[in-house]
Scaffold this motif. Structure first.
Motif, short mmCIF file in Angstrom:
data_model
loop_
_atom_site.label_atom_id
_atom_site.label_comp_id
_atom_site.label_asym_id
_atom_site.label_seq_id
_atom_site.Cartn_x
_atom_site.Cartn_y
_atom_site.Cartn_z
N GLU A 11 -10.73 3.08 3.29
CA GLU A 11 -10.98 3.46 1.90
C GLU A 11 -11.81 4.74 1.80
N THR B 139 -10.16 7.78 -0.19
CA THR B 139 -10.68 8.26 -1.48
C THR B 139 -11.11 9.72 -1.40
N ASP C 30 0.81 -1.21 0.00
CA ASP C 30 0.00 0.00 0.00
C ASP C 30 0.85 1.26 0.00
N ASP D 94 -2.52 4.33 -7.00
CA ASP D 94 -3.89 4.23 -6.52
C ASP D 94 -4.57 5.60 -6.53
N THR D 95 -3.82 6.65 -6.19
CA THR D 95 -4.38 8.00 -6.20
C THR D 95 -4.79 8.40 -7.62
N THR E 63 -15.97 3.36 -5.94
CA THR E 63 -15.42 4.71 -5.78
C THR E 63 -16.53 5.75 -5.82
N LYS F 51 -5.57 6.42 -10.08
CA LYS F 51 -6.73 5.59 -10.45
C LYS F 51 -8.00 6.15 -9.84
N THR F 52 -7.97 6.51 -8.57
CA THR F 52 -9.16 7.04 -7.89
C THR F 52 -9.62 8.35 -8.52
N TRP G 49 -1.19 -1.33 -10.99
CA TRP G 49 -1.01 -1.25 -9.53
C TRP G 49 -1.21 -2.62 -8.89
N ARG H 289 -5.11 0.74 -12.45
CA ARG H 289 -5.58 -0.30 -11.53
C ARG H 289 -4.90 -1.63 -11.83
N ASP I 254 -15.03 -1.67 -9.30
CA ASP I 254 -14.20 -0.72 -8.58
C ASP I 254 -14.68 0.71 -8.82
#
Length: 277
Positions: free
Chosen positions: A111, A115, A24, A31-32, A210, A34-35, A253, A250, A206
């Protein structure tokens, strides 16, 4: 790992915690991105490439416990489910699914905070994970930390049902070809491939997760759309492409993360087993 060298409950607990924290923290910037790509406000407005470590505080707190709970549950069920060996893929599927549901009790609050901080949902009112957590608690109560629990479980069960049976199958086949137990880096390659396949196929779930977590509307004043309605809304207003928003980061990652996550877990578990008296 053979049955003779399977990790104990506490070895799984420690190895899982180490693995979860490692992956992580290492892949948080991906991940940031992707979000933010999945956010309904758009990538640039959500922050673009700036501040890619925003929200990392919640991960530092929740990553190790979540991963530890998953692996303890997974390894325990894998050894105790009363299914014959020919049903090994089903055993792995059930074990991983139950492990994910258990881990979600810790992972979902993490999460939610992550997010919302990553996408600057609260603007200047909450620039840190702690500030975002306080704002969630004051405006939504404890239930706010579990916004999107159902959609997260709905994402995780198909994901792990694909990833872990494929991971265990690849490890078994590779060990048979090499005619020896696998090294941690070899298990990591199996984990990378399995994670990448599962990640790409479950991206629409996913995206739904989100969107649910970033929806700040008060459910007591305005009914939230169901997951089916939300899916149709995204499909009709934004097109099918939106359901695969962030599929590349994603997949990258989780593919790379799967290698680190499962590789570090195997390495840590073997290291702990080797210290037994």
């Amino acid at each position: 790992m053979s049955a003779q060298t399977a990790p104990t409950f506490y070895e799984s607990l420690m190895a899982g915690g180490v693995a979860g924290t490692a992956v992580d923290l290492l892949f948080f910037p991906i991940d940031t991105v992707k979000t933010r790509l999945q956010s309904s406000q758009g990538f640039i407005r959500a922050g673009g490439f700036k501040g890619v470590y925003k929200g990392v505080g919640s991960v530092v707190v929740g990553s190790a416990p979540g991963a530890a709970v998953f692996f303890c549950t997974y390894d325990t069920l894998k050894k105790t489910l009363p299914l014959p060996t020919e049903y090994a893929p089903l055993t792995h599927m059930i074990s991983a699914s139950v492990g994910e549901v258990a881990a979600c009790s810790i992972r979902v609050p993490t999460e939610v905070i992550k997010t919302r901080t990553q996408t600057s949902t609260y603007g200047s009112a909450a620039q840190s994970s702690l500030a975002a957590a306080r704002l969630v608690l004051s405006t939504e109560g404890i239930r706010g930390f579990y916004r999107g629990f159902g959609s997260t479980v709905m994402r995780e069960i198909p994901f792990t049902s694909l990833q872990f049976p494929l991971y265990e199958l690849l490890k078994k086949r590779l060990a048979k070809v090499l005619d020896r137990p696998l090294h941690a880096y070899e298990a990591a390659v199996c984990g990378s491939f399995a994670g990448g396949v599962a990640a790409a196929l479950t991206t629409p779930l996913d995206v739904l997760k989100t969107r649910v977590m970033l929806d700040l509307r008060d459910p007591t004043k305005q009914a939230h759309p169901s997951l089916g309605e939300r899916f149709r809304q995204i499909f009709t207003t934004e097109g099918p492409k939106a359901l695969f928003a962030g599929v590349v980061p994603r997949t990258l990652w989780i593919s790379a993360g799967g290698a680190v996550f499962l590789g570090v877990y195997e390495w840590a578990a073997h290291a702990l087993i080797s210290t037994r008296a």
